[in-house]
Design an enzyme around this catalytic site. Structure first.
Site, PDB file in Angstrom:
ATOM      1  CG  ASP A 168      -1.768   1.178   1.359  1.00 25.95           C
ATOM      2  OD1 ASP A 168      -2.246   1.600   0.347  1.00 25.95           O
ATOM      3  OD2 ASP A 168      -2.044   1.674   2.385  1.00 25.95           O
ATOM      4  CG  ASN A 415       4.372  -4.435   7.140  1.00 25.04           C
ATOM      5  OD1 ASN A 415       4.147  -4.251   8.229  1.00 25.04           O
ATOM      6  ND2 ASN A 415       3.488  -4.580   6.125  1.00 25.04           N
ATOM      7  CD  GLU A 416       0.174  -5.376   7.458  1.00 24.75           C
ATOM      8  OE1 GLU A 416      -0.046  -5.402   6.328  1.00 24.75           O
ATOM      9  OE2 GLU A 416      -0.217  -4.918   8.254  1.00 24.75           O
ATOM     10  CG  ASN A 470       1.118  -3.990  11.323  1.00 24.06           C
ATOM     11  OD1 ASN A 470       1.884  -3.502  12.387  1.00 24.06           O
ATOM     12  ND2 ASN A 470       1.763  -4.085  10.085  1.00 24.06           N
ATOM     13  CE1 TYR A 472      -4.662   0.710  10.138  1.00 30.81           C
ATOM     14  CE2 TYR A 472      -3.739  -1.648   9.893  1.00 30.81           C
ATOM     15  CZ  TYR A 472      -3.627  -0.169   9.938  1.00 30.81           C
ATOM     16  OH  TYR A 472      -2.450   0.421   9.340  1.00 30.81           O
ATOM     17  CE1 TYR A 476      -8.524  -0.888   5.074  1.00 29.85           C
ATOM     18  CE2 TYR A 476      -7.054  -1.151   6.926  1.00 29.85           C
ATOM     19  CZ  TYR A 476      -7.309  -0.531   5.669  1.00 29.85           C
ATOM     20  OH  TYR A 476      -6.419   0.156   4.932  1.00 29.85           O
ATOM     21  CD  GLU A 509       0.876  -0.766   9.193  1.00 28.07           C
ATOM     22  OE1 GLU A 509      -0.436  -1.022   8.849  1.00 28.07           O
ATOM     23  OE2 GLU A 509       1.747  -1.201   8.531  1.00 28.07           O
ATOM     24  CD1 TRP A 554      -1.100   2.964   8.331  1.00 28.52           C
ATOM     25  CD2 TRP A 554       0.989   2.682   8.734  1.00 28.52           C
ATOM     26  NE1 TRP A 554      -0.459   2.715   7.043  1.00 28.52           N
ATOM     27  CE2 TRP A 554       0.756   2.761   7.209  1.00 28.52           C
ATOM     28  CE3 TRP A 554       2.168   2.360   9.268  1.00 28.52           C
ATOM     29  CZ2 TRP A 554       1.908   2.404   6.491  1.00 28.52           C
ATOM     30  CZ3 TRP A 554       3.364   2.257   8.448  1.00 28.52           C
ATOM     31  CH2 TRP A 554       2.796   2.108   6.920  1.00 28.52           C
ATOM     32  CE  LYS A 573      -5.879   3.089   7.597  1.00 29.40           C
ATOM     33  NZ  LYS A 573      -5.843   2.881   5.993  1.00 29.40           N
TER      34      LYS A 573
HETATM   35  C1  CKU Z   1      -1.973   0.007   6.065  1.00 28.05           C
HETATM   36  C2  CKU Z   1      -3.271  -4.665   7.947  1.00 28.05           C
HETATM   37  C3  CKU Z   1      -3.279  -4.093   6.986  1.00 28.05           C
HETATM   38  C4  CKU Z   1      -1.968  -3.499   6.347  1.00 28.05           C
HETATM   39  N1  CKU Z   1      -1.227  -2.186   6.673  1.00 28.05           N
HETATM   40  C5  CKU Z   1      -0.188  -2.315   5.963  1.00 28.05           C
HETATM   41  C6  CKU Z   1       0.429  -0.545   5.602  1.00 28.05           C
HETATM   42  O1  CKU Z   1       1.364  -0.526   4.428  1.00 28.05           O
HETATM   43  C7  CKU Z   1      -0.961  -0.009   4.898  1.00 28.05           C
HETATM   44  O2  CKU Z   1      -0.772   1.216   4.405  1.00 28.05           O
HETATM   45  C8  CKU Z   1      -2.351  -1.396   6.576  1.00 28.05           C
HETATM   46  C9  CKU Z   1      -3.179   0.744   5.693  1.00 28.05           C
HETATM   47  O3  CKU Z   1      -3.555   1.921   5.853  1.00 28.05           O
HETATM   48  O4  CKU Z   1      -4.189   0.039   5.143  1.00 28.05           O
END
Ligand code: CKU
Length: 596
Positions: A168, A415-416, A470, A472, A476, A509, A554, A573
């Site tokens: 992203d 990362n992820e 991370n 949300y 999300y 995040e 984040w 964000k």
């Molecule tokens: C962030 C779990 C979501 C992954 N995370 C990675 C980051 O690079 C993105 O910018 C989410 C987002 O704002 O969706």
């Protein structure tokens, strides 16, 4: 191992470094015909000018150029210094994104995969005394599943290639950091490493200096006033510093370490004497307990893209200080070296991350990952071996480049990634092992886990010294329904407490897309008020668990991404706007972090 010196370029009486930044010649090569037509020898036939350092995407007004995917070329020329005879000359790029080949007077002098670590070319035998010397760089920015970061290339109906990142942020391409002409004597310092041990009020600085010759090495350590406080002879040894001033978080003290090789070379760099420990579920830096406060950042700015700029970095550090932050993660790749030098000076902590992002097959990975709905079998298939080779290479280059910065207190290995299959464990175990073996300071290792990598199914967290999450909930997941978000969040936290006790956790995040012009009462998603409510809920959850020892929101600032229905002019964000002005929630965090 890496066949060249990654030392940051400096000038003194024994070596010189000159920046070659400025306007270079530039040309897209959509049909990849440059190599066949020998542009590397004859130069670019139909070039325009381009800023170095900088990202090409951020300057153009045409879609095809902004989104260009494929081969592109840069060209400039340089002269050797007048005292070049009998010496070595190198061209050093801080980074070229995403891969490159460097030609000097038509001869291939360097080739590099990966867009976030230095590229060094020895030009001694090919650069001419009387110049000008033609420097041509072939660059390619296509993403695939063996590149770091990962993605794919799609073709439009008109045959135009476009990058489809599995991550992203905008896949900016170009020469993003300074380019230097470095000159040393034939016998020269290649590398140095320091490590620390505290002995009451005193400190022992264990050092190693690598040279390519036999001449005796002597080292000296100077305090901040320039007084010599310790000296030693030999390529390896220990400097004893009495009543050492320790490098502490937001209270940095830097010594100057100088290695001298007879009359042929000298290299000086700032170092900070500090220790890093994990004890009682907490981080201890120089013996003091530290709670991490700050952000995941990006190298990203209007007009510059990922191009390094001192004024932007300076502004970012001023904002970080204002908000009472003490830490950031170099999400999702190692940053320009100047960021670390400034963090060393200002006493900021850095979690240094390799560009291992997008290790999950998804074009909207933030959605898949944010909701925990992803499984793509990513770590099975023919690409895995080559991907791992690039991953190991990035880990080696990052640790070699950044190991001596006091600000770097931890390494993030990914990362992820899709960590839920046993294949992921097999993939990551050797990468973690290599990082452990390379870092003589034994800094803690981590990786950032997305929602799918839960306590019951993630195969990789047992490799980590501390865990980065991370999350949300409230964006999300259960966006706009804060009580459900909080309840599900707490349920997950209680599971972690059972599954991985005795390890510190930090949040790397959490955040909401927020438009600076949007206010809503009652709060609703995308508004300033909603970002505040979300931050307050997270703070409440963090404060419940003593093993949560850090919060990196984040993101520090809004940043550019690919286009999509979830992205309004990029990822919003940011706690600051892309112009580095505070959103409302910046004031809230500032208040919390002042006393936290
Ligand atoms: C962030 C779990 C979501 C992954 N995370 C990675 C980051 O690079 C993105 O910018 C989410 C987002 O704002 O969706």
């Amino acid at each position: 191992m890496i066949p060249y010196s990654l030392l940051y370029p400096i000038t003194n009486t024994k070596r010189s470094a000159v920046r070659l930044d400025g306007l270079w010649r530039f040309q897209f090569d959509p049909e990849s015909k440059g190599m066949g037509e020998k542009w590397q020898e004859h130069g670019l036939p139909d070039s325009i000018s381009m800023a170095v350092p900088g990202s090409f995407s951020e300057v153009f007004t045409e879609t095809e150029k902004r989104d260009y995917c494929g081969d592109f070329w840069y060209e400039t020329e340089f002269y050797l210094p007048s005292d070049h005879a009998g010496k070595k000359q190198y061209i050093r790029f801080g980074s070229v994104t995403n891969r490159c080949r460097v030609y000097c007077n038509g001869v291939l002098v360097a080739e590099h995969e990966g867009g976030f670590l230095p590229v060094v070319a020895d030009v001694t035998d090919v650069a001419a005394a009387d110049g000008p010397n033609r420097l041509v760089v072939w660059v390619n920015n296509e993403l695939n599943e063996t590149s770091m970061p990962c993605g794919a290339v799609k073709t439009t109906r008109t045959g135009r290639k476009i990058n489809a990142p599995y991550f992203d942020f905008f896949n900016f391409g170009g020469i993003h950091r300074s380019v230097w002409l470095v000159q040393t004597n034939l016998e020269a310092i290649q590398d140095y490493t320091v490590d620390y041990e505290l002995d009451g009020e005193d400190a022992l600085v264990h050092y190693q200096v690598v040279t390519n010759g036999e001449t005796t090495v002597s080292v000296a350590l100077r305090d901040a006033k320039g007084q010599i406080v310790a000296q030693a002879e030999g390529k390896e040894g220990t400097l004893k510093v009495e009543k050492a001033h320790l490098w502490k978080v937001r209270n940095a003290y830097l010594y100057t370490f100088t290695a001298t090789v007879g009359t042929v070379d000298e290299y000086s760099a700032k170092i900070g004497i500090r220790t890093v420990e994990i004890k009682d579920n907490q981080f201890w830096i120089s013996g003091e307990k530290v709670y991490l406060k700050g952000f995941g950042k990006h190298e990203d700015c209007d007009m510059l893209g990922k191009g390094f700029n001192y004024a932007v970095a300076k502004r970012d550090y001023e904002c970080l200080k204002w908000i009472h932050a003490n830490c950031f993660r170099t999400s999702h790749y190692p940053y320009a070296e100047e960021w670390y030098q400034m963090a060393d000076e200002e006493g900021f902590l850095i979690i240094d991350e390799v560009p291992a992002v997008g290790l999950m097959r998804s074009f909207t990975n933030y959605l898949a990952a944010g909701t925990g709905s992803s499984y793509t079998g990513f770590f099975r298939g023919d690409h895995v071996e080559k991907l791992q080779k690039h991953h190991l290479q990035a880990v080696e280059e990052m640790i070699l480049r950044d190991k001596n910065h006091p600000s770097v207190f931890a390494w993030s290995i990914f990362n992820e990634a899709e960590t839920t299959s046993p294949f992921a464990h097999d993939y990551f175990a050797p990468v973690f092992a290599r990082a452990r073996e390379l870092d003589i300071q034994h800094r803690p290792l981590t990786g950032a886990l997305e929602k799918s990598s839960g306590p019951d199914c993630c195969q990789v967290y047992p490799l980590m010294d501390f865990v980065c999450l991370n999350r949300y909930y409230g964006w999300y997941i259960h966006g706009g329904v804060m009580e459900d978000a909080e309840a599900e969040f707490l349920e997950e936290m209680d599971q972690w407490a059972i599954h991985y006790p005795g390890h510190p956790f930090i949040f790397t995040e959490y955040g909401t897309d927020t438009l600076p012009e949007m206010h809503r009462l009652p709060a609703s998603m995308w508004s300033q008020e909603y970002q505040d409510e979300y931050m307050e809920m997270y703070a409440k959850v963090f404060d419940r668990y003593p093993w949560v020892v850090g919060e990196l929101a984040w993101n520090f600032a809004d940043f550019q991404t690919g286009q999509g229905i979830m992205r309004v002019g990029g990822n919003r964000k940011g706690v600051f706007t892309r112009e580095r002005q505070p959103k409302q929630t910046a004031h809230l965090l500032r208040k919390r972090w002042e006393t936290k």
